[in-house]
Design an enzyme around this catalytic site. Structure first.
Site, PDB file in Angstrom:
ATOM      1  N   HIS A  43      52.774  38.753  40.950  1.00  0.00           N
ATOM      2  CA  HIS A  43      51.701  38.676  41.931  1.00  0.00           C
ATOM      3  C   HIS A  43      52.183  37.752  43.059  1.00  0.00           C
ATOM      4  O   HIS A  43      52.667  36.639  42.791  1.00  0.00           O
ATOM      5  CB  HIS A  43      50.450  38.050  41.305  1.00  0.00           C
ATOM      6  CG  HIS A  43      49.641  38.963  40.448  1.00  0.00           C
ATOM      7  ND1 HIS A  43      50.162  39.640  39.389  1.00  0.00           N
ATOM      8  CD2 HIS A  43      48.319  39.293  40.505  1.00  0.00           C
ATOM      9  CE1 HIS A  43      49.190  40.355  38.819  1.00  0.00           C
ATOM     10  NE2 HIS A  43      48.067  40.159  39.480  1.00  0.00           N
TER      11      HIS A  43
ATOM     12  N   ASP B 102      43.156  46.488  39.184  1.00  0.00           N
ATOM     13  CA  ASP B 102      43.281  45.054  38.910  1.00  0.00           C
ATOM     14  C   ASP B 102      42.449  44.633  37.690  1.00  0.00           C
ATOM     15  O   ASP B 102      43.003  44.493  36.603  1.00  0.00           O
ATOM     16  CB  ASP B 102      42.910  44.229  40.156  1.00  0.00           C
ATOM     17  CG  ASP B 102      43.597  42.874  40.216  1.00  0.00           C
ATOM     18  OD1 ASP B 102      44.451  42.586  39.358  1.00  0.00           O
ATOM     19  OD2 ASP B 102      43.287  42.097  41.147  1.00  0.00           O
ATOM     20  N   ASP B 103      41.149  44.402  37.877  1.00  0.00           N
ATOM     21  CA  ASP B 103      40.242  43.978  36.799  1.00  0.00           C
ATOM     22  C   ASP B 103      38.960  44.792  36.935  1.00  0.00           C
ATOM     23  O   ASP B 103      37.927  44.290  37.395  1.00  0.00           O
ATOM     24  CB  ASP B 103      39.948  42.474  36.934  1.00  0.00           C
ATOM     25  CG  ASP B 103      41.216  41.648  36.850  1.00  0.00           C
ATOM     26  OD1 ASP B 103      41.707  41.448  35.724  1.00  0.00           O
ATOM     27  OD2 ASP B 103      41.737  41.250  37.908  1.00  0.00           O
TER      28      ASP B 103
ATOM     29  N   HIS C 157      44.956  44.468  34.615  1.00  0.00           N
ATOM     30  CA  HIS C 157      45.002  43.412  33.583  1.00  0.00           C
ATOM     31  C   HIS C 157      44.087  43.885  32.473  1.00  0.00           C
ATOM     32  O   HIS C 157      42.878  44.066  32.712  1.00  0.00           O
ATOM     33  CB  HIS C 157      44.515  42.085  34.149  1.00  0.00           C
ATOM     34  CG  HIS C 157      45.312  41.619  35.331  1.00  0.00           C
ATOM     35  ND1 HIS C 157      46.336  40.714  35.205  1.00  0.00           N
ATOM     36  CD2 HIS C 157      45.258  41.964  36.636  1.00  0.00           C
ATOM     37  CE1 HIS C 157      46.857  40.501  36.409  1.00  0.00           C
ATOM     38  NE2 HIS C 157      46.234  41.248  37.301  1.00  0.00           N
TER      39      HIS C 157
ATOM     40  N   GLU D 132      48.507  37.566  47.546  1.00  0.00           N
ATOM     41  CA  GLU D 132      47.095  37.950  47.393  1.00  0.00           C
ATOM     42  C   GLU D 132      46.289  36.912  48.183  1.00  0.00           C
ATOM     43  O   GLU D 132      45.695  37.224  49.207  1.00  0.00           O
ATOM     44  CB  GLU D 132      46.709  37.955  45.905  1.00  0.00           C
ATOM     45  CG  GLU D 132      45.241  38.268  45.646  1.00  0.00           C
ATOM     46  CD  GLU D 132      44.847  38.146  44.156  1.00  0.00           C
ATOM     47  OE1 GLU D 132      45.597  37.542  43.370  1.00  0.00           O
ATOM     48  OE2 GLU D 132      43.754  38.653  43.806  1.00  0.00           O
TER      49      GLU D 132
ATOM     50  N   HIS E 176      48.744  48.306  38.163  1.00  0.00           N
ATOM     51  CA  HIS E 176      48.246  46.922  38.277  1.00  0.00           C
ATOM     52  C   HIS E 176      46.851  46.878  37.683  1.00  0.00           C
ATOM     53  O   HIS E 176      45.848  47.076  38.363  1.00  0.00           O
ATOM     54  CB  HIS E 176      48.254  46.492  39.754  1.00  0.00           C
ATOM     55  CG  HIS E 176      47.867  45.065  39.986  1.00  0.00           C
ATOM     56  ND1 HIS E 176      48.192  44.392  41.161  1.00  0.00           N
ATOM     57  CD2 HIS E 176      47.192  44.178  39.229  1.00  0.00           C
ATOM     58  CE1 HIS E 176      47.725  43.158  41.107  1.00  0.00           C
ATOM     59  NE2 HIS E 176      47.099  43.007  39.941  1.00  0.00           N
TER      60      HIS E 176
HETATM   61  N1  HPA Z   1      45.274  37.718  40.565  1.00  0.00           N
HETATM   62  C1  HPA Z   1      45.855  36.774  39.825  1.00  0.00           C
HETATM   63  N2  HPA Z   1      45.683  36.696  38.511  1.00  0.00           N
HETATM   64  C2  HPA Z   1      44.909  37.594  37.915  1.00  0.00           C
HETATM   65  C3  HPA Z   1      44.291  38.580  38.624  1.00  0.00           C
HETATM   66  C4  HPA Z   1      44.486  38.652  40.018  1.00  0.00           C
HETATM   67  O1  HPA Z   1      43.959  39.514  40.747  1.00  0.00           O
HETATM   68  N3  HPA Z   1      43.585  39.309  37.733  1.00  0.00           N
HETATM   69  C5  HPA Z   1      43.811  38.780  36.511  1.00  0.00           C
HETATM   70  N4  HPA Z   1      44.598  37.716  36.619  1.00  0.00           N
HETATM   71 ZN    ZN Z   2      46.231  41.257  39.331  1.00  0.00          ZN
END
Ligand code: HPA
Ligand code: ZN
Length: 338
Positions: free
Chosen positions: A200, A281-282, A22, A203, A20
């Site tokens: 996703h 994630d990012d 991006h 969250e 996971h």
């Molecule tokens: N959630 C949803 N969209 C996203 C995320 C995330 O954590 N990171 C990049 N796009």
């Molecule tokens: Zn994500």
């Protein structure tokens, strides 16, 4: 490895899969400014420091606004290659042996960037990482859920000439108000095409969105899924199906999904018998790559050596690799842990 090694040190040292990430979220401010200069793109921030200071998020949307602005510097195939290559070098340093990388084509095609530039730039970095770093990888095309299902269907059509370069599809961007069921038809089409499917869910959105991802989209993994713990029947179903959750602790902290890492549900997910994994994630926005996520979570929750090995093993179990590659990855883990 020496069994006296503390669990955080062990976590950093062992081979792992990242499932996971991006790729647009791996763009560091320095690379954003370098690409802006190379491409003549004007940014809303004067310098790297001012941009980094803007990374004070209150929820998912406050992050997405800056994340899409950062991605505006990506115009050419070489930009996508350079971004992904920078991620692979960081992944190598964190002992990532395999990675499945999300990309958001609509963020780029909406600005006039050809789909082929996005996909070919990323795919060539994946090939190079295999050859030069020994990291196996795959690409997963994500649909932006704040846009329409028709836009997702059009995006899929535009990507089909490049079908050999991606293994699956996902669903990301603003969750609340955009339930998985909004994308039932496009995901059905993707499954018919033999694409792997993930989404996703849970969250910021409620457990019902996780049920929809499972039942309407037939998602094979749930990205995040931390709110599953609010619904015991859902936890039981995720355990029964052994549906993996790709959990992102530092993301949850930065986006205020949890107040403190000590409150993070990772330990409860593991204790419930779920196939939970750790991911970044990012990482350029959330304060750390994969090892930082492992080390800080292990320390905050006092995870054991067994928990750490379970998390690494789960990452290989949850990955979309061939059986042969999975056996290789499990053997690497075995050799590193004794
Ligand atoms: N959630 C949803 N969209 C996203 C995320 C995330 O954590 N990171 C990049 N796009
Ligand atoms: Zn994500």
């Amino acid at each position: 490895m020496d069994t006296a090694v503390n669990p955080a040190t062990l976590a950093a040292a062992i081979p792992k899969a990242e499932l996971h990430i991006h790729i647009e979220g791996s763009l560091e401010p320095e690379l954003i400014f370098a690409l802006a200069q190379r491409n003549g793109v004007k940014l809303a921030y004067p310098d790297v420091q001012a941009l980094r200071e803007a990374y004070a998020f209150t929820n998912l949307q406050s992050f997405l606004d800056i994340y899409y602005a950062g991605a505006s510097v990506l115009l050419h195939e070489a930009d996508f290659h350079d971004m992904a290559w920078a991620y692979f070098l960081r992944a190598k340093a964190d002992n990532v042996a395999h990675t499945e990388i999300f990309f958001d084509p609509q963020t780029h095609t909406a600005r006039g960037v050809p789909m082929a530039s996005v996909v070919r730039g990323l795919a060539s970095a994946c090939e190079r990482a295999h050859g030069e770093l020994g990291i196996s990888s795959a690409l997963i095309l994500c649909f932006l859920r704040h846009l329409s299902e028709q836009d997702a269907l059009d995006t899929l059509e535009a990507a089909l000439p490049l079908r050999e370069h991606f293994i699956g599809v996902g669903l990301d961007s603003s969750e609340v108000g955009h339930p998985p069921s909004k994308f039932s038809r496009v995901f059905a089409r993707c499954r018919e095409l033999g694409l792997r499917v993930v989404a996703h869910a849970g969250e910021e959105g409620p457990p019902e969105y996780i049920w929809e991802a499972l039942d309407d989209l037939k998602a094979e993994r749930i990205d995040h899924g931390v709110r599953s713990l609010e619904d015991p029947a859902l936890v039981a179903e995720l355990a029964r199906r052994r549906t993996p959750l790709t959990v992102c602790p530092l993301s949850n902290l930065k986006l205020c999904v949890v107040k403190d890492l000590a409150d993070h549900p990772m330990k409860r997910l593991l204790d419930a018998g779920l196939c939970a994994t750790v991911n970044s994630d990012d990482p350029a926005y959330f304060g750390g790559y994969l090892n930082a996520n492992f080390v800080r979570t292990v320390q905050a929750l006092d995870l054991s050596r067994e928990d750490v090995i379970t998390l690494a093993r789960n990452s290989f179990e949850a990955s979309f690799v061939s059986d042969t590659r999975r056996q290789e990855l499990m053997a690497l883990l075995e050799a590193a842990t004794g």
